[in-house]
Design a protein around this motif. Sequence first.
Motif, PDB file in Angstrom:
ATOM      1  N   ALA A 133       3.586  11.243   4.528  1.00  0.00           N
ATOM      2  CA  ALA A 133       3.239  11.659   3.161  1.00  0.00           C
ATOM      3  C   ALA A 133       4.500  11.807   2.314  1.00  0.00           C
ATOM      4  CB  ALA A 133       2.462  12.968   3.197  1.00  0.00           C
ATOM      5  N   ASP A 134       4.328  11.655   1.002  1.00  0.00           N
ATOM      6  CA  ASP A 134       5.480  11.659   0.101  1.00  0.00           C
ATOM      7  C   ASP A 134       5.009  12.064  -1.286  1.00  0.00           C
ATOM      8  OD1 ASP A 134       8.066  10.847  -1.208  1.00  0.00           O
ATOM      9  OD2 ASP A 134       8.386   9.783   0.689  1.00  0.00           O
ATOM     10  N   GLU A 187      10.402   4.184  -8.899  1.00  0.00           N
ATOM     11  CA  GLU A 187      10.666   2.772  -8.570  1.00  0.00           C
ATOM     12  C   GLU A 187       9.436   2.054  -8.014  1.00  0.00           C
ATOM     13  OE1 GLU A 187      14.548   4.929  -7.381  1.00  0.00           O
ATOM     14  OE2 GLU A 187      12.484   5.424  -7.874  1.00  0.00           O
ATOM     15  N   LEU A 188       8.473   2.815  -7.566  1.00  0.00           N
ATOM     16  CA  LEU A 188       7.240   2.224  -7.020  1.00  0.00           C
ATOM     17  C   LEU A 188       6.096   2.323  -8.023  1.00  0.00           C
ATOM     18  CD1 LEU A 188       7.352   3.635  -3.360  1.00  0.00           C
ATOM     19  CD2 LEU A 188       8.279   1.480  -4.224  1.00  0.00           C
ATOM     20  N   GLY A 189       6.422   2.435  -9.291  1.00  0.00           N
ATOM     21  CA  GLY A 189       5.385   2.568 -10.308  1.00  0.00           C
ATOM     22  C   GLY A 189       4.669   3.892 -10.217  1.00  0.00           C
ATOM     23  N   ASP A 190       5.410   4.932  -9.845  1.00  0.00           N
ATOM     24  CA  ASP A 190       4.871   6.286  -9.676  1.00  0.00           C
ATOM     25  C   ASP A 190       3.801   6.361  -8.597  1.00  0.00           C
ATOM     26  OD1 ASP A 190       6.550   7.533 -11.553  1.00  0.00           O
ATOM     27  OD2 ASP A 190       5.284   6.815 -13.199  1.00  0.00           O
ATOM     28  N   LYS A 191       3.912   5.474  -7.627  1.00  0.00           N
ATOM     29  CA  LYS A 191       3.079   5.560  -6.429  1.00  0.00           C
ATOM     30  C   LYS A 191       3.904   6.151  -5.295  1.00  0.00           C
ATOM     31  CE  LYS A 191       0.055   1.568  -7.315  1.00  0.00           C
ATOM     32  NZ  LYS A 191      -0.413   0.267  -6.762  1.00  0.00           N
ATOM     33  N   THR A 192       3.218   6.705  -4.305  1.00  0.00           N
ATOM     34  CA  THR A 192       3.897   7.132  -3.081  1.00  0.00           C
ATOM     35  C   THR A 192       4.092   5.915  -2.182  1.00  0.00           C
ATOM     36  OG1 THR A 192       1.848   7.537  -1.878  1.00  0.00           O
ATOM     37  CG2 THR A 192       2.744   9.375  -3.191  1.00  0.00           C
ATOM     38  N   LYS A 215     -11.762   4.151  -1.813  1.00  0.00           N
ATOM     39  CA  LYS A 215     -11.307   2.759  -1.900  1.00  0.00           C
ATOM     40  C   LYS A 215     -10.032   2.515  -1.107  1.00  0.00           C
ATOM     41  CE  LYS A 215      -8.727   3.392  -6.241  1.00  0.00           C
ATOM     42  NZ  LYS A 215      -8.580   2.954  -7.653  1.00  0.00           N
ATOM     43  N   SER A 216      -9.250   3.571  -0.852  1.00  0.00           N
ATOM     44  CA  SER A 216      -8.024   3.423  -0.071  1.00  0.00           C
ATOM     45  C   SER A 216      -7.608   4.785   0.459  1.00  0.00           C
ATOM     46  CB  SER A 216      -6.896   2.811  -0.918  1.00  0.00           C
ATOM     47  OG  SER A 216      -6.636   3.610  -2.052  1.00  0.00           O
ATOM     48  N   TYR A 217      -6.624   4.767   1.359  1.00  0.00           N
ATOM     49  CA  TYR A 217      -6.152   6.004   1.979  1.00  0.00           C
ATOM     50  C   TYR A 217      -4.741   6.313   1.475  1.00  0.00           C
ATOM     51  CZ  TYR A 217      -3.952   8.935   5.556  1.00  0.00           C
ATOM     52  OH  TYR A 217      -3.255   9.924   6.203  1.00  0.00           O
ATOM     53  N   ASN A 218      -4.629   7.364   0.694  1.00  0.00           N
ATOM     54  CA  ASN A 218      -3.323   7.832   0.238  1.00  0.00           C
ATOM     55  C   ASN A 218      -3.468   9.254  -0.306  1.00  0.00           C
ATOM     56  OD1 ASN A 218      -3.955   7.645  -2.715  1.00  0.00           O
ATOM     57  ND2 ASN A 218      -4.046   5.446  -2.252  1.00  0.00           N
ATOM     58  N   GLU A 219      -2.375   9.819  -0.754  1.00  0.00           N
ATOM     59  CA  GLU A 219      -2.369  11.208  -1.193  1.00  0.00           C
ATOM     60  C   GLU A 219      -3.289  11.446  -2.390  1.00  0.00           C
ATOM     61  OE1 GLU A 219       1.717  10.189   0.545  1.00  0.00           O
ATOM     62  OE2 GLU A 219       0.264   9.248  -0.812  1.00  0.00           O
ATOM     63  N   ALA A 220      -3.269  10.538  -3.360  1.00  0.00           N
ATOM     64  CA  ALA A 220      -4.065  10.722  -4.575  1.00  0.00           C
ATOM     65  C   ALA A 220      -5.556  10.631  -4.280  1.00  0.00           C
ATOM     66  CB  ALA A 220      -3.664   9.688  -5.627  1.00  0.00           C
ATOM     67  N   GLU A 221      -5.943   9.657  -3.479  1.00  0.00           N
ATOM     68  CA  GLU A 221      -7.363   9.506  -3.121  1.00  0.00           C
ATOM     69  C   GLU A 221      -7.843  10.710  -2.317  1.00  0.00           C
ATOM     70  OE1 GLU A 221      -9.658   7.160  -3.960  1.00  0.00           O
ATOM     71  OE2 GLU A 221      -8.159   6.380  -5.350  1.00  0.00           O
ATOM     72  N   ALA A 222      -6.987  11.213  -1.438  1.00  0.00           N
ATOM     73  CA  ALA A 222      -7.363  12.390  -0.648  1.00  0.00           C
ATOM     74  C   ALA A 222      -7.575  13.600  -1.548  1.00  0.00           C
ATOM     75  CB  ALA A 222      -6.285  12.678   0.385  1.00  0.00           C
TER      76      ALA A 222
END
Length: 408
Positions: A16-17, A22-27, A377-384
Amino acid sequence: MRLNMKYIIVLGDGMADEPIHELGDKTPLAYAVTPTMDELSKKSEIGLCSTIPKGMKPGSDTANLSVLGYNPRLYYTGRSPLEALSIGVALKETDIALRCNIVTLSDDTLPYEEKNILDHSASEISTEDAAVLLEAIKKELENDIYKYYLGTSYRHLTIWDNGQVVELVPPHDILGKVIGTYLPEDAYLKSMMMKSYDILNNHPLNVERAKKGLNKANSIWFWGAGTKPALTSFEKEFQKKGAMISAVDLLKGIAVGASMKVVEVEGADGTLHTNYEGKAKAAVTELMENKFDFVYIHVEAPDEMGHQGSIPNKIKAIEYLDSRVIRVVKEEMEAYGADYRMLIMPDHPTPIHCRTHTSDPVPYLLYDSTKDAAGSKSYNEAEAAKSGKFVQNGYEMIHKLFEDDIIS
């Protein structure tokens, strides 16, 4: 609870991050190409889990105890004692175990206290190189009170006879900083660290490492003091026969303390280039051939890349976890026609911006091969976070894995 159901935890250490410009404000987790996790997420329960009890430090020790179902407030006695279990060191009640990292300090003419800590892992030093250097340390510094034991890579152990639990700073928390104010208050511990630089900095092995462009492994660093642990049996606690697959002594030590099987995988070394597929296949073998109920697959690489501050390599570590561990486990379990439940999660965040652990909640994905959940739709911090599901006590997470009526 179905008798033939198999249970798996895939733990991406430090995965987690926080959003990165630099990643378009994505983790890194959201940015990485993770087709297997994204496929599973569409029919899994997604949510957030707090693995670090309030007021406790966000270490891999407390966090992994939580994920395995052990309340750190009840069972945590320090990190190093758990590692001692892994490497077979029998602790007395009066012993204090200390982690003894081999680190990289700045190679300059400044006094020891004014040096900077450059690398907590000394370029992810091999165990073979570390063994040579630790032998030099033992020859000069070991005595009846302080004993040194070889671990894995940069992670080693010192046992202090009739010692005391003292406050010590993890080296990965102060990367790039001048070390003076972070040295032990205990005069003898501090003196051993200072002497270690004189022993190691111009050691022939370090001279050769520098020629190869590797960081010198030029000082020991004590941290993680603790006393003899007393975990309960995992099988008695959860009525599941469990196995641990990890390259890291800490996780192996937790498994030994919990009377779980420790599975050794050739080429598993805790680095970005670990044997991912070997870990995945070993897990399936334990479940399907050796009739275990539960396996814990621990992958250290995302955490190491977070500590190094490498955005590309943290992304790569997450993508390897997806394609070379989770995909392999999924396909092999399906080939067996097995029913299984798989929990995918980090133990804690290791954000690139600070290069150390934080206590923020982590995203989890809970998949059941026999039923579909509403999913995401996907697994990441925002979706969680959007799911609204939150597990306040990390040590209760394992009950969600083991209870059949959670996913619907």
